[in-house]
Scaffold this motif. Structure first.
Motif, PDB file in Angstrom:
ATOM      1  N   UNK A   3       5.358  -6.356  -7.065  1.00 42.43           N
ATOM      2  CA  UNK A   3       4.048  -6.492  -6.430  1.00 42.43           C
ATOM      3  C   UNK A   3       3.208  -7.504  -7.217  1.00 42.43           C
ATOM      4  N   UNK A   4       3.408  -7.557  -8.570  1.00 38.21           N
ATOM      5  CA  UNK A   4       2.664  -8.553  -9.356  1.00 38.21           C
ATOM      6  C   UNK A   4       3.497  -9.831  -9.391  1.00 38.21           C
ATOM      7  N   UNK A   5       2.960 -10.861  -8.725  1.00 39.50           N
ATOM      8  CA  UNK A   5       3.711 -12.112  -8.681  1.00 39.50           C
ATOM      9  C   UNK A   5       3.483 -12.923  -9.928  1.00 39.50           C
ATOM     10  N   UNK A   6       4.538 -13.273 -10.613  1.00 39.15           N
ATOM     11  CA  UNK A   6       4.382 -14.077 -11.825  1.00 39.15           C
ATOM     12  C   UNK A   6       4.372 -15.546 -11.461  1.00 39.15           C
ATOM     13  N   UNK A   7       3.597 -16.318 -12.228  1.00 40.30           N
ATOM     14  CA  UNK A   7       3.592 -17.761 -12.033  1.00 40.30           C
ATOM     15  C   UNK A   7       4.900 -18.322 -12.604  1.00 40.30           C
ATOM     16  N   UNK A   8       5.498 -19.261 -11.914  1.00 44.39           N
ATOM     17  CA  UNK A   8       6.755 -19.847 -12.405  1.00 44.39           C
ATOM     18  C   UNK A   8       6.475 -21.262 -12.899  1.00 44.39           C
ATOM     19  N   UNK A   9       6.744 -21.493 -14.169  1.00 41.87           N
ATOM     20  CA  UNK A   9       6.559 -22.820 -14.770  1.00 41.87           C
ATOM     21  C   UNK A   9       7.950 -23.441 -14.929  1.00 41.87           C
ATOM     22  N   UNK A  10       8.145 -24.603 -14.320  1.00 44.40           N
ATOM     23  CA  UNK A  10       9.452 -25.264 -14.398  1.00 44.40           C
ATOM     24  C   UNK A  10       9.325 -26.485 -15.291  1.00 44.40           C
ATOM     25  N   UNK A  11      10.033 -26.499 -16.413  1.00 51.80           N
ATOM     26  CA  UNK A  11       9.938 -27.657 -17.320  1.00 51.80           C
ATOM     27  C   UNK A  11      11.080 -28.620 -17.033  1.00 51.80           C
ATOM     28  N   UNK A  33       5.247 -27.495 -12.011  1.00 51.56           N
ATOM     29  CA  UNK A  33       6.289 -28.251 -12.717  1.00 51.56           C
ATOM     30  C   UNK A  33       5.641 -28.913 -13.930  1.00 51.56           C
ATOM     31  N   UNK A  34       6.329 -28.835 -15.069  1.00 50.13           N
ATOM     32  CA  UNK A  34       5.810 -29.451 -16.300  1.00 50.13           C
ATOM     33  C   UNK A  34       6.777 -30.555 -16.732  1.00 50.13           C
ATOM     34  N   UNK A  35       6.252 -31.740 -16.957  1.00 49.67           N
ATOM     35  CA  UNK A  35       7.117 -32.841 -17.400  1.00 49.67           C
ATOM     36  C   UNK A  35       7.756 -32.486 -18.739  1.00 49.67           C
ATOM     37  N   UNK A  36       9.027 -32.858 -18.904  1.00 51.21           N
ATOM     38  CA  UNK A  36       9.734 -32.521 -20.134  1.00 51.21           C
ATOM     39  C   UNK A  36       9.418 -33.463 -21.290  1.00 51.21           C
ATOM     40  N   UNK A  77       9.181 -18.967 -17.491  1.00 52.60           N
ATOM     41  CA  UNK A  77       9.343 -20.371 -17.885  1.00 52.60           C
ATOM     42  C   UNK A  77      10.797 -20.776 -17.643  1.00 52.60           C
ATOM     43  N   UNK A  78      10.988 -21.693 -16.701  1.00 50.72           N
ATOM     44  CA  UNK A  78      12.347 -22.133 -16.352  1.00 50.72           C
ATOM     45  C   UNK A  78      12.580 -23.508 -16.959  1.00 50.72           C
ATOM     46  N   UNK A  79      13.669 -23.663 -17.698  1.00 47.80           N
ATOM     47  CA  UNK A  79      13.943 -24.979 -18.285  1.00 47.80           C
ATOM     48  C   UNK A  79      15.000 -25.723 -17.472  1.00 47.80           C
ATOM     49  N   UNK A  80      14.579 -26.797 -16.810  1.00 47.81           N
ATOM     50  CA  UNK A  80      15.531 -27.623 -16.063  1.00 47.81           C
ATOM     51  C   UNK A  80      15.476 -29.050 -16.619  1.00 47.81           C
ATOM     52  N   UNK A 100       6.647 -14.186 -22.262  1.00 42.66           N
ATOM     53  CA  UNK A 100       7.188 -14.734 -21.004  1.00 42.66           C
ATOM     54  C   UNK A 100       8.692 -14.928 -21.100  1.00 42.66           C
ATOM     55  N   UNK A 101       9.437 -14.561 -20.057  1.00 39.31           N
ATOM     56  CA  UNK A 101      10.868 -14.835 -20.086  1.00 39.31           C
ATOM     57  C   UNK A 101      11.141 -16.342 -20.009  1.00 39.31           C
ATOM     58  N   UNK A 102      12.102 -16.800 -20.799  1.00 35.62           N
ATOM     59  CA  UNK A 102      12.544 -18.201 -20.737  1.00 35.62           C
ATOM     60  C   UNK A 102      13.897 -18.185 -20.036  1.00 35.62           C
ATOM     61  N   UNK A 103      14.050 -19.041 -19.026  1.00 31.18           N
ATOM     62  CA  UNK A 103      15.313 -19.078 -18.276  1.00 31.18           C
ATOM     63  C   UNK A 103      15.895 -20.488 -18.361  1.00 31.18           C
ATOM     64  N   UNK A 104      17.109 -20.601 -18.887  1.00 30.66           N
ATOM     65  CA  UNK A 104      17.713 -21.927 -19.045  1.00 30.66           C
ATOM     66  C   UNK A 104      18.582 -22.260 -17.837  1.00 30.66           C
ATOM     67  N   UNK A 105      18.224 -23.335 -17.131  1.00 29.87           N
ATOM     68  CA  UNK A 105      19.012 -23.807 -15.984  1.00 29.87           C
ATOM     69  C   UNK A 105      19.677 -25.112 -16.396  1.00 29.87           C
ATOM     70  N   UNK A 106      20.710 -25.014 -17.190  1.00 32.63           N
ATOM     71  CA  UNK A 106      21.307 -26.228 -17.764  1.00 32.63           C
ATOM     72  C   UNK A 106      22.810 -26.064 -17.902  1.00 32.63           C
ATOM     73  N   UNK A 107      23.509 -27.180 -17.892  1.00 35.34           N
ATOM     74  CA  UNK A 107      24.954 -27.169 -18.154  1.00 35.34           C
ATOM     75  C   UNK A 107      25.219 -27.159 -19.652  1.00 35.34           C
TER      76      UNK A 107
END
Ligand SMILES: NC(=O)C1=CN([C@@H]2O[C@H](COP(=O)(O)OP(=O)(O)OC[C@H]3O[C@@H](n4cnc5c(N)ncnc54)[C@H](OP(=O)(O)O)[C@@H]3O)[C@@H](O)[C@H]2O)C=CC1
Ligand SMILES: CC(C)(CO)C(=O)C(=O)O
Length: 320
Positions: A3-11, A33-36, A77-80, A100-107
């Motif tokens: 029910x509580x929507x978290x903001x998603x920050x994509x780096x 989206x945040x510039x890397x 926080x999503x790291x792409x 905040x959870x950090x989520x790595x979206x990387x090879x």
């Protein structure tokens, strides 16, 4: 979803980050989206289009900013970004992301290490089974291959489920996976094949299902890498890697692998965390002689990338 929507920050405002941002926006999530690499505190809103199939493009307005404009970050926080930026980002984000959870979206293998070393309390890792290619800064061609598993590096199952629910959308699908190591290795082996052979041949991902000769070379790399995985206690079968490779090849026909996109754009590649990382692990176990072809392909990619970036002294070539 919660029910509580978290903001998603994509780096990382590249092919994966922008595609994810559009799909999340269209699903009603709060996204920035945040510039890397860029640090100019400049915030813009850009209309981004994602071509999901011939003639079908989904569009959304996405807010893009830089880290300097966000003293604190509270959300997911999503790291792409490219994984070679992780150490710098782990330092830059330190003390700013709270719990905040950090989520790595990387090879790649070992890409989580910087965030583990810096003591981030919640760290999750995703294995990507999608292909995304920038057509220009505002348009992307996106082809999903499979649902992307997310697993725990540091955290708990309930928080992992919350993260997955926040990120999952019909076009870019995620699921939780408690046994990720096996998938990380399987995908890394697949990447050792794709990310070296396709850029060297300057060809799209479809080559392995179109050409038996290319597939035969792929098998030699797979065998080498599986031996190293086995030595590390990860049991992977040749046929499961080959099936995964062929599935990606078929479903991403026409797409250029990220390393080929990097070389074409004169950018640094991630080959260090693929072929070179397998070789490094093999060396630690005194098995370097068993990964000669994986090493050679990795070295050729490094050289090709350096040549296109003009890092190698072209004056020498001029004197020949
Ligand atoms: N594209 C694909 O099909 C697939 C990609 N992946 C993986 O997803 C991840 C993202 O790939 P992709 O989106 O294609 O890559 P892109 O090169 O398109 O975008 C990556 C972004 O990373 C940021 N970046 C680059 N160098 C650094 C650095 N040194 N420090 C911080 N940030 C940096 C840049 O952000 P900015 O411009 O904002 O500064 C750049 O836009 C990679 O790990 C890749 O291997 C996995 C499967 C498929
Ligand atoms: C193998 C592939 C296409 C799968 O997502 C990939 O990881 C990439 O483009 O780097």
């Amino acid at each position: 979803m919660d029910s509580v929507q978290k903001h998603i920050f994509i780096i990382g405002s590249g092919a994966i980050g922008k595609a994810l941002a559009v799909f999340l926006k269209l699903a009603g999530r709060k996204v920035t989206v945040i510039r890397g690499r860029v640090k100019d505190a400049c915030t813009t809103t850009r209309r981004i289009g994602i071509e999901i199939q011939n003639g079908v493009t989904l569009e959304a307005n996405v807010k893009i900013t830089t880290l300097d404009s966000l003293p604190m970050i509270d959300g997911i926080v999503v790291l792409s970004n490219k994984s070679f930026g992780n150490e710098q980002l782990a330092r830059a984000l330190k003390g700013r992301t709270g719990n905040s959870p950090i989520v790595l979206l990387q090879n790649g293998l070992g890409i989580e290490q910087s965030f583990l070393d810096h003591g981030y309390p919640q760290l999750y890792r995703c294995v990507l089974f999608v292909t995304s290619q920038l057509i220009n800064q505002s348009n992307i061609r996106f082809k999903p291959v499979d649902i992307c598993p997310i697993g725990i590096e540091r955290g708990n199952k309930a928080d992992l489920e919350r993260v997955v629910n926040h990120l999952n959308t019909p076009n870019f699908r995620f699921r939780s996976e408690l046994h990720l190591q096996h998938i990380i290795w399987k995908k890394a082996i697949i990447n050792c094949v794709f990310n070296s052979i396709c850029p060297l041949l300057e060809i799209d991902n479809g080559i392995f299902h179109r050409s038996q000769d290319a597939l035969k070379i792929a098998r030699r790399i797979i065998v080498e890498c599986i031996n190293i995985a086995t030595e590390k206690g990860i049991a992977i079968r040749q046929d499961e890697v080959e099936t995964g490779l062929l599935q990606i090849s078929q479903l991403s026909e026409g797409q250029a692998i990220s390393t080929l996109q990097d070389i074409r754009n004169k950018r640094r590649t991630e080959i260090e965390t693929l072929n070179h990382e397998i070789v490094r692990i093999a060396e630690q176990m005194h098995q370097q002689d068993s990964v000669r072809e994986t090493r050679l392909l990795g070295e050729l990619i490094k050289l090709k990338s350096e040549l296109t970036q003009n890092i190698i002294d072209t004056e020498v070539i001029g004197k020949l």
